[in-house]
Design a protein around this motif. Structure first.
Motif, short mmCIF file in Angstrom:
data_model
loop_
_atom_site.label_atom_id
_atom_site.label_comp_id
_atom_site.label_asym_id
_atom_site.label_seq_id
_atom_site.Cartn_x
_atom_site.Cartn_y
_atom_site.Cartn_z
N ILE A 82 0.55 -1.31 0.05
CA ILE A 82 -0.12 0.03 0.04
C ILE A 82 0.53 1.31 -0.06
O ILE A 82 0.39 2.01 -0.48
CB ILE A 82 -1.21 -0.18 1.53
N ALA A 83 2.12 1.29 0.69
CA ALA A 83 2.52 2.31 0.92
C ALA A 83 3.47 2.85 -0.69
O ALA A 83 3.38 3.65 -0.61
CB ALA A 83 3.90 2.26 2.19
N GLY A 84 3.90 1.51 -1.01
CA GLY A 84 4.88 1.36 -2.71
C GLY A 84 3.23 2.96 -3.73
O GLY A 84 3.77 3.05 -4.57
N ALA A 85 2.34 1.86 -3.40
CA ALA A 85 1.43 1.89 -4.02
C ALA A 85 0.78 3.34 -3.76
O ALA A 85 0.79 4.23 -5.28
CB ALA A 85 0.11 1.66 -4.28
N ILE A 86 0.88 3.81 -3.11
CA ILE A 86 0.83 5.21 -2.39
C ILE A 86 1.27 6.26 -2.75
O ILE A 86 1.68 7.56 -3.46
CB ILE A 86 0.59 5.68 -0.81
N LEU A 87 3.23 5.99 -3.09
CA LEU A 87 3.95 6.99 -3.69
C LEU A 87 4.11 7.32 -4.96
O LEU A 87 3.58 7.72 -5.82
CB LEU A 87 5.52 6.20 -2.88
N GLY A 88 3.99 5.79 -5.42
CA GLY A 88 3.93 5.46 -6.95
C GLY A 88 2.28 6.40 -7.43
O GLY A 88 2.75 7.83 -8.61
N PHE A 89 0.84 7.03 -6.49
CA PHE A 89 0.02 7.32 -7.26
C PHE A 89 0.68 8.73 -6.60
O PHE A 89 0.23 9.59 -7.33
CB PHE A 89 -0.82 7.06 -6.40
N LEU A 90 1.13 9.05 -6.18
CA LEU A 90 1.73 10.41 -5.23
C LEU A 90 2.48 11.35 -7.01
O LEU A 90 2.49 11.99 -6.50
CB LEU A 90 1.87 11.17 -4.46
N ALA A 91 3.56 10.06 -7.02
CA ALA A 91 4.25 10.33 -8.32
C ALA A 91 3.94 11.31 -9.72
O ALA A 91 3.85 11.94 -10.26
CB ALA A 91 5.47 9.43 -8.15
N VAL A 92 3.11 9.92 -9.45
CA VAL A 92 2.12 10.63 -11.29
C VAL A 92 1.67 11.81 -11.21
O VAL A 92 1.46 12.24 -12.20
CB VAL A 92 1.21 9.80 -11.45
N ILE A 93 0.94 12.58 -9.60
CA ILE A 93 -0.04 13.45 -9.44
C ILE A 93 0.93 14.62 -9.04
O ILE A 93 0.40 15.26 -10.05
CB ILE A 93 -0.53 12.77 -8.69
N LEU A 94 2.11 14.80 -8.50
CA LEU A 94 2.74 15.29 -8.62
C LEU A 94 3.79 15.31 -9.99
O LEU A 94 4.24 17.08 -10.31
CB LEU A 94 4.14 14.52 -7.86
N GLY A 95 3.80 14.67 -11.20
CA GLY A 95 4.53 14.21 -12.16
C GLY A 95 3.68 15.35 -12.56
O GLY A 95 4.54 15.89 -13.53
N ALA A 96 2.47 15.06 -13.26
CA ALA A 96 1.32 15.83 -13.98
C ALA A 96 1.77 17.26 -13.29
O ALA A 96 1.30 18.45 -14.02
CB ALA A 96 0.00 14.63 -13.87
N PHE A 97 1.21 17.47 -12.04
CA PHE A 97 1.45 18.84 -11.25
C PHE A 97 2.59 19.63 -12.15
O PHE A 97 2.58 21.10 -12.33
CB PHE A 97 1.00 18.86 -10.08
N GLY A 98 3.64 18.82 -12.33
CA GLY A 98 4.93 19.34 -12.29
C GLY A 98 4.66 20.09 -13.82
O GLY A 98 5.66 21.79 -14.29
#
Length: 128
Positions: A7-23
């Motif tokens: 779950i922690a890995g999936a959350i970090l990945g999920f947030l990375a995609v969101i932050l990447g799009a935001f950036g």
């Protein structure tokens, strides 16, 4: 605890995609190109370590204790390393001066390096 690691890995990945799009979209016009590149570095390292946690949670070659240690090192390392990079890259957009806490970036990086070192050590000691 394996479920928690996944779950922690999936959350970090999920947030990375969101932050990447935001950036790539929201920050592109708000900060200079070098700062966007810096922000993307934080996103890349976050995603690399999200994938590492997904692997760690899935493997049967590591003990539960090792998996837990790796999870805590990676999460704290990502928060300190990538989190501080996000702050430093967007420093001009906030009233807080993230340069004051820039010293935590190498601490986070060190925790990530230690997690990979533990993984190497455990794999070298495998009897397969």
């Amino acid at each position: 605890m394996t479920k928690g690691i996944l779950i922690a890995g999936a959350i970090l990945g999920f947030l990375a995609v969101i932050l990447g799009a935001f950036g790539a979209h929201a920050l592109k016009n708000a900060i200079d190109a070098e700062a966007v590149k810096t922000f993307e570095t934080g996103v890349k390292y976050q995603m690399y370590h999200a994938l590492l946690l997904l692997f760690v949670g899935s493997t049967t070659f590591l003990s539960e204790g090792t998996k837990n240690t790796l999870m805590y090192l990676v999460i704290l390392g990502v928060v300190l390393f990538s989190g501080s990079i996000y702050g430093l890259a967007t420093n001009s957009l906030t009233s807080f001066d993230f340069k004051k806490i820039g010293f935590i970036t190498p601490i986070g990086g060190t925790l990530l390096i230690v997690s990979w070192g533990i993984l190497i050590y455990k794999f070298v000691r495998l009897k397969i």
